[in-house]
Motif scaffolding. Structure first.
Motif, PDB file in Angstrom:
ATOM      1  N   SER A   1       1.052  28.678  57.762  1.00  0.00           N
ATOM      2  CA  SER A   1       2.362  28.364  57.181  1.00  0.00           C
ATOM      3  C   SER A   1       2.236  27.729  55.806  1.00  0.00           C
ATOM      4  CB  SER A   1       3.139  27.427  58.111  1.00  0.00           C
ATOM      5  OG  SER A   1       3.277  28.005  59.397  1.00  0.00           O
ATOM      6  N   SER A   2       3.195  28.032  54.937  1.00  0.00           N
ATOM      7  CA  SER A   2       3.169  27.522  53.563  1.00  0.00           C
ATOM      8  C   SER A   2       3.866  26.183  53.417  1.00  0.00           C
ATOM      9  CB  SER A   2       3.828  28.539  52.623  1.00  0.00           C
ATOM     10  OG  SER A   2       5.179  28.777  53.008  1.00  0.00           O
ATOM     11  N   SER A   3       4.640  25.780  54.442  1.00  0.00           N
ATOM     12  CA  SER A   3       5.383  24.520  54.386  1.00  0.00           C
ATOM     13  C   SER A   3       5.835  24.158  55.794  1.00  0.00           C
ATOM     14  CB  SER A   3       6.604  24.658  53.477  1.00  0.00           C
ATOM     15  OG  SER A   3       7.529  25.596  54.036  1.00  0.00           O
ATOM     16  N   GLU A   4       6.418  22.969  55.937  1.00  0.00           N
ATOM     17  CA  GLU A   4       6.940  22.577  57.245  1.00  0.00           C
ATOM     18  C   GLU A   4       8.076  23.494  57.677  1.00  0.00           C
ATOM     19  OE1 GLU A   4       7.829  18.519  58.076  1.00  0.00           O
ATOM     20  OE2 GLU A   4       6.107  17.755  56.956  1.00  0.00           O
ATOM     21  N   ASP A   5       8.941  23.866  56.728  1.00  0.00           N
ATOM     22  CA  ASP A   5      10.042  24.778  57.058  1.00  0.00           C
ATOM     23  C   ASP A   5       9.505  26.138  57.493  1.00  0.00           C
ATOM     24  OD1 ASP A   5      11.946  22.877  56.503  1.00  0.00           O
ATOM     25  OD2 ASP A   5      12.367  23.605  54.479  1.00  0.00           O
ATOM     26  N   ASP A   6       8.470  26.601  56.818  1.00  0.00           N
ATOM     27  CA  ASP A   6       7.860  27.876  57.181  1.00  0.00           C
ATOM     28  C   ASP A   6       7.247  27.779  58.579  1.00  0.00           C
ATOM     29  OD1 ASP A   6       7.060  30.542  56.755  1.00  0.00           O
ATOM     30  OD2 ASP A   6       5.087  29.908  56.020  1.00  0.00           O
ATOM     31  N   PHE A   7       6.568  26.675  58.875  1.00  0.00           N
ATOM     32  CA  PHE A   7       5.977  26.469  60.196  1.00  0.00           C
ATOM     33  C   PHE A   7       7.069  26.496  61.268  1.00  0.00           C
ATOM     34  CE2 PHE A   7       4.701  23.481  63.600  1.00  0.00           C
ATOM     35  CZ  PHE A   7       3.558  24.122  64.051  1.00  0.00           C
ATOM     36  N   HIS A   8       8.192  25.859  60.983  1.00  0.00           N
ATOM     37  CA  HIS A   8       9.300  25.836  61.943  1.00  0.00           C
ATOM     38  C   HIS A   8       9.806  27.254  62.204  1.00  0.00           C
ATOM     39  CE1 HIS A   8      12.758  24.372  64.141  1.00  0.00           C
ATOM     40  NE2 HIS A   8      13.567  25.012  63.316  1.00  0.00           N
ATOM     41  N   TYR A   9       9.950  28.048  61.150  1.00  0.00           N
ATOM     42  CA  TYR A   9      10.418  29.424  61.317  1.00  0.00           C
ATOM     43  C   TYR A   9       9.402  30.260  62.096  1.00  0.00           C
ATOM     44  CZ  TYR A   9      11.644  34.233  60.281  1.00  0.00           C
ATOM     45  OH  TYR A   9      11.945  35.560  60.395  1.00  0.00           O
ATOM     46  N   VAL A  10       8.137  30.129  61.738  1.00  0.00           N
ATOM     47  CA  VAL A  10       7.082  30.892  62.412  1.00  0.00           C
ATOM     48  C   VAL A  10       7.074  30.600  63.906  1.00  0.00           C
ATOM     49  CG1 VAL A  10       4.571  31.076  62.678  1.00  0.00           C
ATOM     50  CG2 VAL A  10       5.592  31.201  60.390  1.00  0.00           C
TER      51      VAL A  10
END
Length: 313
Positions: free
Chosen positions: A264-273
């Motif tokens: 993931s590229s960011s915390e938001d990206d991790f949440h989406y993934v």
């Protein structure tokens, strides 16, 4: 798994073609060539080791299918993987394609990459976090470098195709159909762009040479796929391996979380993934279930695949 099957000597047509093809990489043009066959594999796949040359290549013979799929265009399949490897090799480390030849049962010749597969590190768990970090970065590089449009319908069609292969009883299939319907109407799987995906991101297809990851086997890769599919397949393989060999699939969760975080590229990206991942983990578990239809473990995989689909919020 590979095993010795033959030795080729000067005068063998295929051996002589390989020696001529490789040019200065083979010093002794009269060397003997030991042949090792890999099993299981979707096609005949062999390593050709040139004695005393410290050099090997791998040949995949597309006109010699070993799996259930027997009827397909071997020539097109050979060219498809050759072209996929040429493209992917611009962005990540792969077993580079050397040549192809339709007259040798549609043979594709690639580099031989020595080293240990991810399975080796899963077995010992030594350096496994580091190896998963490397694969996460490799997949991110592949996905970010190959953006295109997103073919959402194909993802669902393929999911149903895998379900068809399992020949589930009517009531179980209905459960899957209803859960997939929920995902179809969810905005989670809507993306503005897709990318090239490996589509067979399994531990056996990642080899580490001196700590550097190399991706193998792009025969089934897709353009315009969902990047998280590759993550879901890898995570389902981790969960399944730990369930079978390490006491419980739950023991894989720290490694799965680590892998997803480093992708993931960011915390938001991790949440989406992590929100989308269950859809593709379910698919990965069903892929594995095809190999266990005659064993009790099949029921575990079906149950877990259903639980993944129920995770939709």
């Amino acid at each position: 798994m590979k095993y010795y099957v033959n030795t080729l000597y000067p005068g063998d047509y295929f051996r002589d073609w390989l020696v001529g093809l490789l040019g200065e990489r083979i010093q002794n043009k009269n060397c003997e060539v030991d042949v090792f066959k890999y099993n299981p594999s979707s096609h005949t796949v062999c390593r050709y080791k040139f004695r005393e040359e410290r050099y090997s290549v791998v040949a995949k013979f597309f006109a010699e299918p070993c799996g259930k799929m027997k009827r397909y265009n071997a020539h097109d399949a050979m060219n498809n993987e050759y072209n996929n490897l040429k493209r992917v090799g611009q962005f990540i480390n792969i077993a580079r394609p050397i040549a192809r030849h339709v007259d040798f049962n549609c043979a594709l010749i690639t580099e031989y990459i020595s080293g240990n597969s991810l399975f080796h590190y899963m077995e010992s768990e030594r350096n496994l976090y580091d190896r998963l970090t490397s694969i996460a970065h490799t997949l991110r590089q592949l996905h970010d470098s190959t953006e295109g449009y997103y073919d959402r319908e194909r993802e669902f069609a393929n999911f149903h195709e895998v379900l068809d292969q399992l020949a589930l009883d009517h009531s179980t299939r209905q459960v899957f159909n209803e859960l997939l319907g929920n995902w179809w109407y969810s905005p989670l799987l809507d993306r503005y762009s897709g990318c090239m995906i490996h589509r067979d991101a399994t531990p056996s297809n990642y080899i580490f040479r001196k700590g550097v990851p190399y991706a193998l086997d792009f025969e089934s890769s897709w353009e315009n796929g969902n990047a998280i599919r590759d993550l879901g397949i890898m995570c389902s393989e981790l969960k399944n391996y730990f369930e079978l060999n390490k006491g419980s699939g739950i023991n894989a969760e720290p490694y799965i979380g680590h892998f997803l975080w480093h992708y993931s590229s960011s915390e938001d990206d991790f949440h989406y993934v992590t929100q989308v991942l269950p859809f593709f983990m379910s698919l990965g578990l069903l892929r594995s279930a095809r190999l266990h239809r005659q064993y009790p473990h099949f029921n575990y995989l079906i149950k877990e695949a259903i639980e993944c689909l129920k995770a939709l919020k």
